[in-house]
Design an enzyme around this catalytic site. Structure first.
Site, PDB file in Angstrom:
ATOM      1  N   THR A   1       0.807  -1.220   0.000  1.00 53.97           N
ATOM      2  CA  THR A   1       0.000   0.000   0.000  1.00 53.97           C
ATOM      3  C   THR A   1       0.836   1.265   0.000  1.00 53.97           C
ATOM      4  OG1 THR A   1      -1.775  -1.146   1.171  1.00 53.97           O
ATOM      5  CG2 THR A   1      -1.800   1.245   1.272  1.00 53.97           C
TER       6      THR A   1
ATOM      7  N   THR B   1       0.784 -20.882  21.353  1.00 52.79           N
ATOM      8  CA  THR B   1      -0.533 -20.501  21.842  1.00 52.79           C
ATOM      9  C   THR B   1      -1.286 -19.631  20.845  1.00 52.79           C
ATOM     10  OG1 THR B   1      -1.739 -19.378  23.616  1.00 52.79           O
ATOM     11  CG2 THR B   1       0.448 -18.516  23.089  1.00 52.79           C
ATOM     12  N   GLN B   2      -2.619 -19.767  20.860  1.00 53.28           N
ATOM     13  CA  GLN B   2      -3.468 -18.903  20.050  1.00 53.28           C
ATOM     14  C   GLN B   2      -3.569 -17.498  20.640  1.00 53.28           C
ATOM     15  OE1 GLN B   2      -7.351 -20.691  19.608  1.00 53.28           O
ATOM     16  NE2 GLN B   2      -6.509 -22.680  19.032  1.00 53.28           N
ATOM     17  N   CYS B   3      -3.220 -17.340  21.910  1.00 51.78           N
ATOM     18  CA  CYS B   3      -3.343 -16.043  22.574  1.00 51.78           C
ATOM     19  C   CYS B   3      -2.360 -15.039  21.980  1.00 51.78           C
ATOM     20  CB  CYS B   3      -3.076 -16.184  24.068  1.00 51.78           C
ATOM     21  SG  CYS B   3      -4.220 -17.277  24.930  1.00 51.78           S
TER      22      CYS B   3
ATOM     23  N   THR C   1       1.486  -5.036   4.495  1.00 48.95           N
ATOM     24  CA  THR C   1       1.332  -5.362   5.911  1.00 48.95           C
ATOM     25  C   THR C   1       0.860  -6.795   6.159  1.00 48.95           C
ATOM     26  OG1 THR C   1      -0.929  -4.479   5.931  1.00 48.95           O
ATOM     27  CG2 THR C   1       0.864  -2.966   6.532  1.00 48.95           C
ATOM     28  N   ASP C   2       0.175  -7.399   5.205  1.00 46.67           N
ATOM     29  CA  ASP C   2      -0.447  -8.704   5.474  1.00 46.67           C
ATOM     30  C   ASP C   2       0.560  -9.765   5.894  1.00 46.67           C
ATOM     31  OD1 ASP C   2      -2.950  -7.726   5.000  1.00 46.67           O
ATOM     32  OD2 ASP C   2      -3.105  -8.495   2.957  1.00 46.67           O
TER      33      ASP C   2
ATOM     34  N   ASP D   1       2.315  -8.273  -4.319  1.00 45.21           N
ATOM     35  CA  ASP D   1       1.276  -8.094  -3.313  1.00 45.21           C
ATOM     36  C   ASP D   1       1.659  -8.955  -2.122  1.00 45.21           C
ATOM     37  OD1 ASP D   1      -1.270  -8.821  -1.821  1.00 45.21           O
ATOM     38  OD2 ASP D   1      -2.061  -7.353  -3.240  1.00 45.21           O
ATOM     39  N   SER D   2       1.591  -8.404  -0.910  1.00 42.81           N
ATOM     40  CA  SER D   2       2.136  -9.147   0.222  1.00 42.81           C
ATOM     41  C   SER D   2       1.385 -10.448   0.485  1.00 42.81           C
ATOM     42  CB  SER D   2       2.157  -8.289   1.482  1.00 42.81           C
ATOM     43  OG  SER D   2       0.868  -8.067   1.986  1.00 42.81           O
ATOM     44  N   SER D   3       0.158 -10.564   0.029  1.00 40.54           N
ATOM     45  CA  SER D   3      -0.558 -11.830   0.206  1.00 40.54           C
ATOM     46  C   SER D   3      -0.013 -12.920  -0.710  1.00 40.54           C
ATOM     47  CB  SER D   3      -2.062 -11.641  -0.044  1.00 40.54           C
ATOM     48  OG  SER D   3      -2.306 -11.164  -1.353  1.00 40.54           O
TER      49      SER D   3
END
Length: 344
Positions: free
Chosen positions: A14, A279-281, A90-91, A58-60
């Site tokens: 971007t 961890t997902q946290c 940023t992705d 594209d970062s994706s």
């Protein structure tokens, strides 16, 4: 203090967009003209050269091959510049920063990734501040002439963070990134405050840079969730090309205690697969000694990922597995803090 010479590498994203008045669209602009867009850059650096990926990415769409290309470019240009700024979407910025932190050995110069939530050609863009501050930080030297921050970092919305500690947390505000388990390395306000106690410094400032470009990407990520089925877990764990599995577990490293689940984990370990627990946290760490569920995973051979981000765990596995086919060696290295990626 002498000014630094910097290389600005534009991969895509971007930040590099500008409004086209004729077509009423956003288009990438020629980064060779960056000093016309942001003349403030020369206040901090003696020289700012640019390099633009062609085609832009594209970062994706970022893959390991792009990390290799970046590492090779940094190696090629390393002796010509005092620091490097990588402009990136940023992705996947946290993935790229994590990967480069492992791929670059002997690093003694700043490699700062930044970008923006709004294009640099838009009136309210965050891109100019992110870029200007990144250049100032990459140019900063101590009284001995050494860079203040000789690490792979992400700079975003006034914070400089260790690259392999970052995660993207928001798609709508300027504070897109956080480093939940490690303090910032610097904070930009009226002045830039550096937290030197957290910055990694090389043992030898004059060592040459070496790069690790052999990456093994045979890694899968299994996110544990309520209602996960035996069929889904069995299929995922038995996929033949997966050499390693990252288990995104609950809390401090917990997963279901169902007999079928434990049995499948045990079988995957016995088949030779590397199983890494993160961890997902957003914050906190895995400790498989607290709860019975975590202890059950540990007994099945699951490796503790401590407070590693998923992005960093993935990059670390790519890097370590690229060095050898010996999974037992990889397991012993996963629990070591190699590039400041975990706290133990």
């Amino acid at each position: 203090m002498t000014k630094s010479s910097l290389l600005l590498i534009y991969t895509g994203g971007t930040i590099g967009m500008k409004h086209d008045a004729e077509e009423q669209t956003l288009k990438p602009f020629d980064f060779r003209q960056i000093l016309e867009e942001v003349p403030e850059l020369l206040k901090f650096a003696l020289k700012v050269d640019t390099y633009t990926f062609d085609p832009l990415i594209d970062s994706s769409d970022i893959e390991a091959k792009h990390w290799i290309e970046l590492a090779q470019l940094l190696k090629e240009k390393y002796d010509q510049y005092d620091g490097f700024i990588i402009l990136h979407g940023t992705d996947t910025m946290a993935y790229t920063a994590s990967a480069l932190s492992f791929m670059l050995d002997g690093l003694s110069k700043p490699v700062i990734l930044t970008g923006s939530q709004l294009p640099i050609g838009v009136a309210r863009t965050d891109g100019k501040e992110n870029l200007i501050s990144s250049v100032e930080i990459a140019s900063a030297k101590d009284n001995d002439g050494h860079p203040l921050v000789p690490e792979v970092c992400i700079y975003f919305d006034s914070l400089l963070m260790r690259g392999n500690r970052c995660i993207k947390v928001n798609a709508d505000i300027f504070a897109a990134f956080q480093s939940p388990n490690f303090p910032p390395l610097a904070k930009a306000g009226i002045n830039i405050k550096y937290y030197e106690e957290y910055i990694r410094k090389p043992l030898d400032w004059y060592q040459s840079l070496s790069i690790n470009t052999k990456l093994d990407t045979r890694v899968g990520i299994l996110k544990i969730h309520p209602g996960i089925t035996k069929e889904a877990v069995k299929y995922f764990l038995e996929i033949s090309h997966h050499r390693a599995i990252i288990l995104e577990t609950y809390g401090a490293g917990n997963a279901p205690m169902k007999e079928w689940f434990i049995q499948l984990i045990k079988e995957a370990n016995m088949s030779g697969k590397i199983l890494l627990n993160v961890t997902q946290c957003l914050a906190g760490k895995v400790d498989m000694n607290i709860y019975a569920n975590g202890k059950a995973l540990s007994k099945c051979g699951v490796i503790n990922g401590y407070d590693s981000t998923t992005e960093s765990a993935l990059a670390k596995l790519f890097y370590l597995m690229g060095k050898t086919e010996d999974n037992e060696w990889v397991k012993t290295m996963l629990i070591r803090n190699l590039k400041g990626e975990i706290s133990k």
